[in-house]
Design an enzyme around this catalytic site. Structure first.
Site, mmCIF file in Angstrom:
data_model
loop_
_atom_site.group_PDB
_atom_site.id
_atom_site.type_symbol
_atom_site.label_atom_id
_atom_site.label_comp_id
_atom_site.label_asym_id
_atom_site.label_seq_id
_atom_site.Cartn_x
_atom_site.Cartn_y
_atom_site.Cartn_z
ATOM 1 N N HIS A 17 0.830 -1.200 0.000
ATOM 2 C CA HIS A 17 0.000 0.000 0.000
ATOM 3 C C HIS A 17 0.865 1.252 0.000
ATOM 4 O O HIS A 17 1.715 1.428 0.856
ATOM 5 C CB HIS A 17 -0.886 -0.025 1.255
ATOM 6 C CG HIS A 17 -1.893 1.065 1.338
ATOM 7 N ND1 HIS A 17 -1.883 2.012 2.330
ATOM 8 C CD2 HIS A 17 -2.957 1.345 0.546
ATOM 9 C CE1 HIS A 17 -2.895 2.827 2.180
ATOM 10 N NE2 HIS A 17 -3.571 2.450 1.092
ATOM 11 N N GLU A 44 0.322 -1.068 -4.656
ATOM 12 C CA GLU A 44 -0.831 -0.161 -4.710
ATOM 13 C C GLU A 44 -0.334 1.267 -4.622
ATOM 14 O O GLU A 44 0.554 1.570 -3.822
ATOM 15 C CB GLU A 44 -1.782 -0.458 -3.549
ATOM 16 C CG GLU A 44 -3.099 0.289 -3.589
ATOM 17 C CD GLU A 44 -3.070 1.694 -3.008
ATOM 18 O OE1 GLU A 44 -4.033 2.450 -3.238
ATOM 19 O OE2 GLU A 44 -2.077 2.056 -2.325
ATOM 20 N N ASP A 46 -1.460 5.724 -5.888
ATOM 21 C CA ASP A 46 -2.553 6.668 -6.083
ATOM 22 C C ASP A 46 -2.176 7.735 -7.097
ATOM 23 O O ASP A 46 -1.008 8.130 -7.192
ATOM 24 C CB ASP A 46 -2.881 7.377 -4.763
ATOM 25 C CG ASP A 46 -2.948 6.416 -3.593
ATOM 26 O OD1 ASP A 46 -4.006 5.794 -3.411
ATOM 27 O OD2 ASP A 46 -1.945 6.290 -2.867
ATOM 28 N N HIS A 59 -1.086 10.425 -2.859
ATOM 29 C CA HIS A 59 -2.368 10.037 -2.291
ATOM 30 C C HIS A 59 -3.285 11.233 -2.052
ATOM 31 O O HIS A 59 -4.463 11.207 -2.394
ATOM 32 C CB HIS A 59 -2.171 9.274 -0.979
ATOM 33 C CG HIS A 59 -3.465 8.934 -0.296
ATOM 34 N ND1 HIS A 59 -4.062 9.768 0.628
ATOM 35 C CD2 HIS A 59 -4.287 7.862 -0.425
ATOM 36 C CE1 HIS A 59 -5.189 9.226 1.040
ATOM 37 N NE2 HIS A 59 -5.354 8.075 0.414
#
Length: 258
Positions: A17, A44, A46, A59
């Site tokens: 993440h 993962e 963003d 993010h």
């Protein structure tokens, strides 16, 4: 174009993440390099978009928490934003550069808002990377828009569709078969174990998702006991800021099964 499935059912995967944000500065080249060097394949991350339409890996919609600058990402042009540094001294990263630099990683890319989606689609096309990304978003409408423009790409399921899957798991299962699935490029659901007071991830939810051909990934799991509980229920992936801990838990559970 039809590609091999990205998310298999039954084989636990670890998704780092934000590039393993508890182990390295989140969403930085340093973090992504560390994940690759440690053998983690799935990351993962963003995306937001700049004023001039550049997809950037970050993010938050604003710069203040992570960087030495302030204001909305969308108010900066990339020619200026490229000089900004985060609190670890690392620069921000364009999606184009990320995909070019790490052709051996699978990126789970979260489109944070509607304005970001066209810039992401353009970058993925330029890098010929539709076969090595999986799209994510809270918006099922946004995901459907991106899937239509990236033939063969895979994605998770948006919140509205997930809510109906949760209802179907607790009631009429037939509702699940009206939802987008692998035939439309949707190969997983990425969900919290709990949403407010609602238990999302349980055996019935996992069984129904699997029957629909969907892998189940739970987020954001950073405690070893929570990881074990999710894996024992039968989830297919852990989205975690602590990927090395997740690997240790999975290795211990496999060792205990022998």
């Amino acid at each position: 174009m039809v590609h091999q499935r990205m998310w298999e059912i039954g084989e636990p995967v670890i998704l780092a993440h934000r590039g393993g944000g508890d182990e390295h500065p989140e969403n930085t080249i340093v973090a992504f390099e560390a994940m690759r060097d440690q053998g983690f394949r799935y990351v993962e991350t963003d995306c937001h978009v700049t004023a001039d339409g550049t997809a950037v890996i970050i993010h938050d919609p604003i710069l203040d928490r992570l960087t030495d600058a302030s204001g909305a990402v969308s108010s900066w042009a990339w020619k200026d934003l490229r000089h900004v540094r985060d609190h670890s001294g690392n620069p921000l990263v364009r999606l184009d550069d990320l995909l070019e630099e790490f052709p051996d990683l699978i990126f789970n890319l979260d489109a944070k808002n509607n304005a970001t989606a066209p810039a992401m689609v353009a970058a993925i096309r330029r890098q010929n990377a539709a076969h090595r990304v999986s799209l994510a978003s809270f918006s099922e409408v946004r995901l459907a828009w991106m899937r239509r423009r990236l033939p063969g790409v895979r994605s998770s399921m948006g919140t509205s569709a997930i809510a109906r899957l949760v209802v179907a798991a607790k009631g009429p299962r037939a509702l699940a078969y009206r939802l987008p699935g692998p035939e439309r490029g949707v190969e997983c659901v990425q969900v919290p174990e709990l949403f407010k007071t609602i238990q999302v991830v349980d055996e019935k939810f996992i069984a129904l998702a699997h029957a629909r051909g969907l892998a189940v990934h739970v987020w954001t799991v950073n405690d070893a006991d929570d990881m074990r509980r999710a894996l024992e229920l039968g989830v297919d992936g852990l989205i975690t800021d602590r990927p090395t801990l997740a690997r240790s838990v999975i290795d211990q559970m496999r060792g205990g099964a022998n």
